[in-house]
Design a protein around this motif. Structure first.
Motif, PDB file in Angstrom:
ATOM      1  N   ARG A  24       0.231   2.453  -0.578  1.00  0.00           N
ATOM      2  CA  ARG A  24      -0.646   2.627  -1.734  1.00  0.00           C
ATOM      3  C   ARG A  24      -0.045   1.916  -2.940  1.00  0.00           C
ATOM      4  N   ALA A  25      -0.849   1.108  -3.623  1.00  0.00           N
ATOM      5  CA  ALA A  25      -0.404   0.387  -4.815  1.00  0.00           C
ATOM      6  C   ALA A  25      -0.504   1.278  -6.035  1.00  0.00           C
TER       7      ALA A  25
ATOM      8  N   LEU B 137      -1.519 -12.351   6.401  1.00  0.00           N
ATOM      9  CA  LEU B 137      -0.185 -11.979   5.940  1.00  0.00           C
ATOM     10  C   LEU B 137      -0.281 -10.795   4.985  1.00  0.00           C
ATOM     11  N   PRO B 138       0.557  -9.772   5.145  1.00  0.00           N
ATOM     12  CA  PRO B 138       0.477  -8.611   4.260  1.00  0.00           C
ATOM     13  C   PRO B 138       0.730  -8.981   2.803  1.00  0.00           C
ATOM     14  N   TRP B 139      -0.048  -8.380   1.938  1.00  0.00           N
ATOM     15  CA  TRP B 139       0.170  -8.510   0.498  1.00  0.00           C
ATOM     16  C   TRP B 139       1.335  -7.620   0.066  1.00  0.00           C
ATOM     17  N   LEU B 140       1.366  -6.382   0.527  1.00  0.00           N
ATOM     18  CA  LEU B 140       2.447  -5.451   0.198  1.00  0.00           C
ATOM     19  C   LEU B 140       3.341  -5.259   1.413  1.00  0.00           C
TER      20      LEU B 140
ATOM     21  N   TRP C 118       4.546   0.119  -5.217  1.00  0.00           N
ATOM     22  CA  TRP C 118       3.810   0.639  -4.076  1.00  0.00           C
ATOM     23  C   TRP C 118       4.724   1.509  -3.238  1.00  0.00           C
ATOM     24  N   ARG C 119       4.108   2.429  -2.519  1.00  0.00           N
ATOM     25  CA  ARG C 119       4.875   3.331  -1.661  1.00  0.00           C
ATOM     26  C   ARG C 119       4.188   3.483  -0.318  1.00  0.00           C
TER      27      ARG C 119
END
Length: 607
Positions: free
Chosen positions: A490-491, A379-382, A549-550
């Protein structure tokens, strides 16, 4: 020799130094033997479970820095490669002793069966396309990746093909109320793997490229362990006990057993019982039931019963909480694969993605001397920020003490799959804090729990510990799938973190996101919708995340496979998608580390 003796395989799973593991399923009991021309080899007798036969062969004596074909024998007859095969030889490639050699991983998730078997018209299979391109290469040995990382939904137990549904309709003895189009028994699970892994190109790829795997929900059932309330409801179904025990047992046999390196195989308590038993059916059935019983305890279910029964070694099959997460090093890259499903704590007061014990293991494993840290998370973190805030809002409302509010939030959770790291807010923040700690100039090896003292509660993540100091890695990457689109994010942390931290999501390999969801997922990255969703979450008392994040690349909604390359302390990711012609083309390319010097000349993957 008829092909039928080798039902599935060979699967080349782990290559560690001068050893490798090769997994096979056979049509009858046999002694499996793997040999190479240089004299390397290994032998293992098959074990039997549910009237099926399997072997995991440990190959010894490989030469570092080589790639050579191998053969598989059952008793005294060669069954692989097939005499009439039109495909290139299957190879086992070892890395050189030099740790500075580049590392190449391919990854992705969510693969329904091949186009001719699936009920829906899907875009071409990206893994099939990757296999065809590799087979057509003039120098396949030079282009072989070090590892294939499959991040969940390798099979779909609850979304079966017409072929499997036809088989289910002929079954006379199924549990009362079992869904007509879903598998329940171990034998029915085997048909999913048979259908998926015997595709000729996929079979060649799995025999040639080492692979590790991790389950997600569809290996068991959609929304698996999404909440304590979900578990309470599904346990009322008369077919659930067989479904969960069979699903866990089949995952251990077909996927997890091959994740272990040769030393871990010998030390695994379940493997020891399985190979010692004349028939391991009861061992695996009881093991699957116990694994689910541990989840019930974590969900706060009262009076979870022990598992009755025994095995040929004497006494009942008793295991402590089984850990599905695992780690491995390839050169200067450390990969840690996390279980996002079976190890969850679902009790409302302690809700977390990982148990305290598994979190402590992960924290210790994440510290060390390496150049790149890669975390595999199904599962994605971001997520797109707007989606993240909606999931955080939903988690808070689902825990409301007002029954109507909680019931509505629970329905929304299941309807829209609001169950990622964002829906386990304490775990999300703990993971961010861990990455920030590792990514600072120097970091100490640590233990510690997830959130509060010993991981048992509290509002501040506890990532404390003592140990040797390690330099910050060059990159931290989270590999994920599940969401049926691909992107790179990117975090950005509040305090300066030297190491760049990225979310790399690649999904699906062979599936598709509903058309109406695509605009919503794109909008999820925009500032306006994200701000509105953040305000919604704040209205429910959700704190602002400790990082931002972006998006850098994507979203891409087609079928895809991604490559992550580490060359020295440089890192880059390439996302490739399939067109209507079934050919892979680059749809995203992102450098993950500052380019202080150019990467060695290397062409992008060929179309």
């Amino acid at each position: 020799m008829p092909e039928s003796r080798l039902l599935i395989g060979p699967l080349l799973r782990r290559v560690v130094g001068t050893r490798a593991t090769v997994w096979v399923e056979t049509s009858s009991p046999a002694v499996a033997r793997v040999t190479t021309a240089s004299g390397a080899g290994g032998t293992a007798a098959t074990f039997t479970a549910f009237d099926h036969h399997y072997a995991l062969v440990v190959v010894e004596g490989l030469t570092p820095g080589t790639a050579e074909p191998y053969e598989v024998w059952l008793d005294d007859e060669r069954v692989w490669p097939q005499p009439d095969s039109k495909y290139p030889p299957t190879l086992v490639r070892t890395r050189a002793d030099d740790d500075s050699e580049p590392v190449h991983l391919i990854f992705g998730s969510c693969r329904e069966t091949t186009q001719h078997a699936t009920a829906r018209r899907l875009p071409p299979d990206a893994l099939d396309a990757y296999a065809r391109r590799l087979m057509a290469s003039g120098d396949a040995a030079a282009e072989l990746p070090d590892l294939m990382v499959l991040l969940g939904d390798q099979v779909y137990a609850d979304q079966t093909s017409p072929t499997v549904r036809k088989l289910l309709s002929r079954r006379r003895h199924r549990p009362h109320g079992a869904p007509a189009d879903q598998v329940v028994s171990f034998d029915e699970y085997t048909k999913l793997y048979l259908e998926s892994w015997r595709d000729p190109e996929i079979r060649w790829l799995l025999a040639t490229v080492p692979s590790v795997m991790m389950f997600d929900d569809h290996e068991i059932i959609d929304d698996w362990n999404t909440s304590a309330r979900w578990r309470a409801e599904v346990k009322e179904q008369p077919w659930w006990d067989e479904r969960i025990a069979s699903g866990i047992a089949s995952y251990w046999v077909y996927q997890h057993l091959g994740n272990l390196d040769p030393d871990e195989v010998a030390a695994d308590p379940i493997y020891a019982r399985v190979v010692a038993a004349r028939d391991a059916t009861s061992v695996l059935r009881e093991f699957g039931a116990q694994v689910d019983a541990h989840v019930s305890e974590a969900a706060g279910d009262p009076g979870t019963p022990g598992v009755a029964g025994g095995d040929p070694l004497g006494g009942p099959v008793r295991v402590e909480r089984y850990q599905w997460s695992y780690g491995l090093d390839i050169g200067r890259t450390r990969l840690v694969m996390l279980d996002n499903r079976c190890g969850r704590v679902l009790d409302r007061s302690r809700r977390s993605m990982l148990s305290p014990q598994e979190w402590a293991w992960f924290v210790d494993r994440a510290h060390g001397r390496y150049d790149h840290l890669v975390v595999g998370s199904s599962l994605p973190w971001l997520l797109p920020p707007a989606v993240h805030h909606v999931e955080s809002w939903n988690e808070r409302l689902a825990d409301s003490r007002r029954p109507r509010v909680a019931a509505l939030a629970e329905r929304l959770r299941r309807a829209f799959d609001l169950e990622h790291w964002a829906a386990f807010d304490r775990s999300f923040e703990s993971l961010a804090a861990l990455f920030a700690r590792i990514g600072t100039a120097r970091t100490n090896g640590a233990g510690g729990g997830e959130g509060g003292e010993g991981g048992e509660g509290g509002d501040t993540p506890a990532l404390v510990g003592a140990g040797p100091a390690y330099p910050a890695p060059a990159s931290i990457s989270v590999l994920s799938g599940d969401v049926h689109h691909s992107y790179v994010a990117r975090a950005r942390f509040a305090d300066e973190v030297a190491t760049p931290v990225h979310q790399l999501t690649c999904s699906p390999i062979h599936n598709q996101v509903p058309a109406f969801m695509r605009p919503l997922l794109k909008l999820g990255w925009w500032a306006g919708p994200s701000g509105a969703a953040r305000a919604l979450a704040r209205s429910a008392g959700v704190r602002r995340p400790g990082l931002r994040w972006r998006r850098l690349t994507g979203p891409y909604f087609g079928n895809a496979i991604s490559s992550l390359r580490h060359t020295g302390r440089a890192a880059e990711v390439v996302i490739e998608g399939t067109g209507k012609d079934g050919v892979l083309r680059v749809v995203g390319h992102q450098h993950l580390t500052p380019q202080t010097r150019p990467l060695p000349a290397r062409p992008l993957p060929r179309s």
